[in-house]
Scaffold this motif. Structure first.
Motif, PDB file in Angstrom:
ATOM      1  N   UNK A  45       5.498  22.159  73.580  1.00  0.00           N
ATOM      2  CA  UNK A  45       5.125  22.618  74.915  1.00  0.00           C
ATOM      3  C   UNK A  45       6.276  23.324  75.621  1.00  0.00           C
ATOM      4  N   UNK A  46       7.352  23.632  74.906  1.00  0.00           N
ATOM      5  CA  UNK A  46       8.534  24.238  75.527  1.00  0.00           C
ATOM      6  C   UNK A  46       8.227  25.576  76.167  1.00  0.00           C
ATOM      7  N   UNK A  47       7.331  26.338  75.561  1.00  0.00           N
ATOM      8  CA  UNK A  47       7.006  27.665  76.093  1.00  0.00           C
ATOM      9  C   UNK A  47       6.417  27.558  77.498  1.00  0.00           C
ATOM     10  N   UNK A  48       5.642  26.499  77.766  1.00  0.00           N
ATOM     11  CA  UNK A  48       5.076  26.315  79.094  1.00  0.00           C
ATOM     12  C   UNK A  48       6.151  25.945  80.107  1.00  0.00           C
ATOM     13  N   UNK A  49       7.107  25.138  79.680  1.00  0.00           N
ATOM     14  CA  UNK A  49       8.161  24.695  80.587  1.00  0.00           C
ATOM     15  C   UNK A  49       9.012  25.863  81.060  1.00  0.00           C
ATOM     16  N   UNK A  50       9.476  26.694  80.135  1.00  0.00           N
ATOM     17  CA  UNK A  50      10.385  27.770  80.538  1.00  0.00           C
ATOM     18  C   UNK A  50       9.657  28.880  81.288  1.00  0.00           C
ATOM     19  N   UNK A  51       8.326  28.911  81.185  1.00  0.00           N
ATOM     20  CA  UNK A  51       7.561  29.913  81.924  1.00  0.00           C
ATOM     21  C   UNK A  51       6.940  29.325  83.189  1.00  0.00           C
ATOM     22  N   UNK A  52       7.424  28.136  83.604  1.00  0.00           N
ATOM     23  CA  UNK A  52       6.975  27.505  84.837  1.00  0.00           C
ATOM     24  C   UNK A  52       5.493  27.117  84.832  1.00  0.00           C
TER      25      UNK A  52
END
Length: 410
Positions: A45-52
């Protein structure tokens, strides 16, 4: 009465958590879970975190509460294992030393910042760990804010984000950031329309090695989102805000993320057993480390193979299966049963492609994309977190009751 066996699991990632669940459910041994962080990071889920798109709490599971939930035979210890005395069967960390009967190594992997690429480590970000993902997110937003302030709310100069690597992580991050920027521009129509996402890949296509359906859907979606794919290109050197490709092209950037490969955790450097070029441990068909007695390895730290003996890519799916299989084989040894060969089967792939869009291929026959793909992926990923979160609540309840008894004197 025979003394209970002690199993030490080093690493609380996908493999370590699955192993913990399997071993704890059996109640045949005492389990020590050791990790340098008190949380399980949902790296998928890292992609969601860095894209807010989500908060930090959505990508972490409390390992302390999780361990408490299984009872007194499971203990979590926050420490970094630096050395293992395989002869005397003891894992040593910075703050503690833990004897074991069986040892399961699940310390995962890290971003391979290739030493042959000058300046890569110094001037690019990895996102395989929570601190690195948060660091990128914070610095990116700070730089974006500073640009808006300095130019009176209108970003006339280009703002370039470069992502090196066209595998699953690189594609998902590129798509999610491009979507985030599109939404940001829509909500702030006078600010920062000149932001560009570049995806640098060494091959012809993104997601090299995956099935054609996923490659086509990902390429089309990235193009629609405005991601500039630079294929057949390799990064040769990186400076503070500039990188050079192998065709001598120069690309300026404000931020760079590197996802071009992995290398096993540093723990393998202290081991004399056979390893591959990624420093992954070469395990036998039961996921045992051949050189050492009673030692297993699972997840990215090990070289994993599928049903046909093929090498498997480092995914959460292969990590989970290997963690479960290694734990089952440890239990088999404890009970003097026959162990199972670790035949890992990848049942499908899911690719998040920005916003409410994903491409999915399951069991080789089910292929869906778009909003429906997004919801299928969301249900699967949220289901994984939901079950762990429910287990953690049990641990929190046990902890609260213990504290209450201490305070009241019962």
């Amino acid at each position: 009465m025979e003394q209970r066996k002690r199993v030490v699991i080093v690493g609380g990632g996908y493999a370590g958590v699955k192993a913990l669940q399997t071993l704890a459910a059996s109640n045949l041994c005492d389990i020590i879970l050791i990790d340098q962080h008190p949380y399980h990071y949902l790296q998928t889920e890292a992609y969601e975190l860095i894209a807010n798109e989500c908060s930090m709490s959505r990508v972490t599971i409390d390992l302390v509460a999780l361990s408490l939930s299984y009872g007194e035979h499971v203990t979590f210890i926050k420490d970094t294992v630096r050395e293992i005395d395989f002869e005397n069967k003891c894992a040593s960390g910075q703050n503690s030393c833990h004897p074991y009967d069986y040892l399961l190594l699940c310390t995962g992997s890290r971003t391979a910042f290739h030493s042959t690429i000058a300046g890569l480590r110094e001037h690019s970000h990895g996102v395989k760990t929570l601190p690195s993902a948060l660091s990128f997110k914070h610095q990116f937003e700070q730089r974006l804010y500073a640009r808006m302030e300095s130019e009176g709310g209108w970003c006339g100069e280009p703002f370039n984000v470069v992502i090196g690597g066209g595998g699953l992580s690189g594609v998902e991050i590129a798509a999610e950031m491009a979507y985030y920027i599109r939404v940001f521009h829509k909500d702030n129509t006078l600010t920062c329309e000149d932001i560009h996402i570049f995806l640098i890949i060494p091959h012809e296509n993104v997601l090299e090695g995956m099935e054609r359906y996923l490659i086509q859907k990902a390429t089309r979606r990235l193009t629609q989102l405005g991601v500039k794919i630079i294929n057949h290109s390799r990064i040769t050197s990186v400076e503070e805000h500039t990188l050079i490709l192998d065709n001598d092209d120069v690309l300026c950037f404000d931020f760079m993320i590197f996802t071009g490969g992995i290398i096993a955790s540093t723990l393998t450097s202290t081991m004399t057993t056979a390893k591959n070029k990624k420093s992954q441990i070469i395990v036998d068909e039961y996921l045992r480390v051949p050189t050492y007695n009673g030692v297993f390895a699972a997840g990215d730290i090990a070289e994993l193979r599928g049903v046909e003996g093929e090498l498997l890519p480092p995914t959460a799916q292969s990590a989970e299966q290997s963690g479960t299989l290694a734990a089952q084989n440890i239990l088999a040894m404890i009970e003097n049963r026959e162990m199972r060969c670790a035949k890992i089967r990848i049942e499908g792939m899911m690719v998040a492609l920005g916003g409410n869009y994903a491409a999915i291929s399951l069991f080789g026959v089910i292929r869906i994309s778009g909003l429906l793909g997004y919801w299928v992926k969301r249900v699967i990923m949220r289901g994984y977190r939901y079950l762990l979160h429910r287990q953690c609540i049990k641990g929190m309840d046990k902890s609260s009751k213990t504290k209450h008894r201490c305070h009241t004197g019962f």
